[in-house]
Design a protein around this motif. Structure first.
Motif, mmCIF file in Angstrom:
data_model
loop_
_atom_site.group_PDB
_atom_site.id
_atom_site.type_symbol
_atom_site.label_atom_id
_atom_site.label_comp_id
_atom_site.label_asym_id
_atom_site.label_seq_id
_atom_site.Cartn_x
_atom_site.Cartn_y
_atom_site.Cartn_z
ATOM 1 N N ARG A 140 0.969 -1.168 -0.066
ATOM 2 C CA ARG A 140 -0.051 0.003 0.165
ATOM 3 C C ARG A 140 1.005 1.037 -0.055
ATOM 4 O O ARG A 140 0.690 1.977 -0.810
ATOM 5 N N ARG A 141 1.781 1.455 0.676
ATOM 6 C CA ARG A 141 2.716 2.384 1.061
ATOM 7 C C ARG A 141 3.794 2.488 -0.158
ATOM 8 O O ARG A 141 3.981 3.897 -0.609
ATOM 9 N N LYS A 142 4.660 1.654 -0.435
ATOM 10 C CA LYS A 142 5.642 1.811 -1.259
ATOM 11 C C LYS A 142 5.431 1.192 -2.845
ATOM 12 O O LYS A 142 6.307 1.290 -3.571
ATOM 13 N N GLY A 143 4.598 0.327 -3.160
ATOM 14 C CA GLY A 143 4.116 -0.059 -4.324
ATOM 15 C C GLY A 143 4.608 -1.554 -4.530
ATOM 16 O O GLY A 143 5.427 -2.015 -3.673
ATOM 17 N N LEU A 144 4.268 -2.091 -5.475
ATOM 18 C CA LEU A 144 4.328 -3.413 -6.119
ATOM 19 C C LEU A 144 5.964 -3.698 -6.182
ATOM 20 O O LEU A 144 6.510 -4.734 -5.544
ATOM 21 N N SER A 145 6.835 -3.018 -6.712
ATOM 22 C CA SER A 145 7.988 -3.364 -6.801
ATOM 23 C C SER A 145 8.784 -3.468 -5.637
ATOM 24 O O SER A 145 9.805 -4.370 -5.417
ATOM 25 N N GLU A 146 8.765 -2.764 -4.801
ATOM 26 C CA GLU A 146 9.128 -2.654 -3.189
ATOM 27 C C GLU A 146 8.756 -3.933 -2.608
ATOM 28 O O GLU A 146 9.671 -4.631 -2.103
ATOM 29 N N VAL A 147 7.710 -4.123 -2.566
ATOM 30 C CA VAL A 147 7.111 -5.352 -1.990
ATOM 31 C C VAL A 147 7.766 -6.559 -2.339
ATOM 32 O O VAL A 147 7.954 -7.750 -1.903
ATOM 33 N N LEU A 148 7.677 -6.657 -3.757
ATOM 34 C CA LEU A 148 8.435 -7.926 -4.277
ATOM 35 C C LEU A 148 9.726 -8.152 -4.026
ATOM 36 O O LEU A 148 10.321 -9.433 -3.572
ATOM 37 N N HIS A 149 10.489 -7.134 -4.029
ATOM 38 C CA HIS A 149 11.954 -7.284 -3.431
ATOM 39 C C HIS A 149 11.969 -7.970 -2.169
ATOM 40 O O HIS A 149 12.862 -8.587 -1.645
ATOM 41 N N ALA A 150 11.044 -7.310 -1.318
ATOM 42 C CA ALA A 150 10.805 -7.893 0.178
ATOM 43 C C ALA A 150 10.528 -9.192 0.136
ATOM 44 O O ALA A 150 10.873 -9.909 1.341
ATOM 45 N N VAL A 151 9.655 -9.662 -0.808
ATOM 46 C CA VAL A 151 9.212 -11.202 -0.571
ATOM 47 C C VAL A 151 10.518 -12.031 -0.690
ATOM 48 O O VAL A 151 10.678 -12.789 0.053
ATOM 49 N N SER A 152 11.362 -11.723 -1.899
ATOM 50 C CA SER A 152 12.529 -12.420 -2.344
ATOM 51 C C SER A 152 13.280 -11.576 -3.236
ATOM 52 O O SER A 152 12.777 -11.078 -4.316
#
Length: 364
Positions: A195-207
């Motif tokens: 919600r806050r940082k967007g999809l690219s950021e969360v995908l990097h956090a996933v793996s």
């Protein structure tokens, strides 16, 4: 090589992070069957396996190819219910109810993934004669399971449900109570990060193996794996499922007509992020050349100039430069300047990672 999920035009709210007790049970069973894949879980796997009653241990052996040869889509039934909302169950019982709702064609195709992996991306009905032929190649237990499944899919489905329920009573209920809070917290954190940082950021956090590709007006989630596959989420959405047992695996459900699912680990050893398939290929190719191997032997001991290396091995400086360029492209050699000299040295830590990088890549 990668598995890609087309999300062009997909509303952000259709990308969700949720826990799945049945999927986590599947990963726990995988860790029990393949402890060599999960060195950090040896203590848990040894204690759990030792406490299993013989009857349950034998029954698990009958079906272990569902979580060893492949990670069967049977373990994520929420993704395959036609007309369903793609939501996971809050409890194992709820997810087993979802497994009961999976239609027969999809249940059989998912249960027979271990025989038809080459046809996974194509979908379509199972060919019984081909399934039996491939199962026979896998072994007698797989052949017996396949025969039972083809002749009595309703009975096998009930047998599997009892097996999972017995696992829950034997060890998984306690395991789930222990890991569920961390999984739920990770899902909440990733949802807020999206919600806050967007999809690219969360995908990097996933793996580090998961990324967002945007090209020619298309948007795709790409999972870096030693396999190729593609699917689309534009009509359904994507579910990300965290796992406490999963490392080093990142599993992707991309069967035609199913909701795409990315099953990712939340815990991993304190090591640098895994190398990409491309980088691992470059490194292994770079080290396959005998002259580059010899150069590495010297560069591992100290830093040398191009001229020094050329003199040591009786080749020309341009030849040395070409070999060094390959090693630098593979990120195996570092370079620093000392006055008017340029010194090259082997990155020993990067070379030491190749063994674990290779293992993580082939298991990913």
């Amino acid at each position: 090589m990668s598995v890609s999920i087309d999300i062009t035009g997909l509303p952000p709210e259709r990308i969700v992070f949720e826990t799945s007790p049945l999927a986590e049970l599947g990963v726990a069973l995988h860790a029990l069957s393949e402890p060599g894949h999960h060195p950090g879980l040896h203590g848990w796997a040894t204690a759990t396996a030792a406490a299993l009653k013989p009857d349950l241990a034998d029954r698990l052996l009958e079906a272990d190819f569902l979580w060893t040869t492949t990670f069967s889509d049977v373990l994520t039934p929420f993704a395959g219910i036609r007309g369903g909302d793609g939501r996971t169950g809050a409890t194992l019982a709820e997810e087993l109810d979802l497994l009961d709702r999976l239609d027969e064609d999809r249940f059989m195709a998912a249960a027979l993934e271990f025989t038809c992996s080459a046809q996974y991306a194509a979908g379509g009905p199972v060919r019984p004669e081909r399934a039996l032929e491939l199962a026979a190649n896998r072994g007698p237990r797989q052949l017996d399971f396949t025969r039972r499944l083809l002749s009595d899919p309703v009975g096998v489905r009930a047998w599997l449900r009892r097996l999972f329920e017995d696992c829950d009573r034997a060890f998984f209920a306690d395991t789930w109570r222990r890991v569920q809070p961390a999984l739920a917290a990770d899902a909440r954190h990733k949802t807020e990060l999206l919600r806050r940082k967007g999809l690219s950021e969360v995908l990097h956090a996933v793996s580090p193996a998961v990324s967002l590709d945007e090209e020619d007006g298309r948007r795709r989630i790409a999972v870096d794996k030693l396999s190729d596959g593609r699917t689309t989420a534009t009509g359904s959405g994507v579910t990300f499922v965290p796992s406490s047992f999963g490392w080093p695996h990142v599993w992707v459900l991309h069967a035609p007509g199913w909701r795409p699912v990315v099953h990712y680990p939340i815990a991993a050893p304190e090591l640098p992020g895994p190398a990409s398939v491309e980088l691992l290929h470059l490194r292994m190719e770079a080290l396959a050349h005998p002259m580059r191997m010899r150069l590495c032997r010297q560069l591992a001991r100290a830093a040398y100039t191009t001229s020094e290396l050329a003199e040591s091995y009786g080749i020309t400086p341009p030849e040395v430069s070409r070999h060094l360029a390959v090693l630098k492209k593979a990120q195996l050699v570092t370079t620093r300047r000392r006055g008017r000299y340029v010194l090259h040295q082997l990155d020993v830590a990067a070379v030491a990672r190749i063994g674990s990088d290779f293992l993580e890549t082939v298991l990913r």
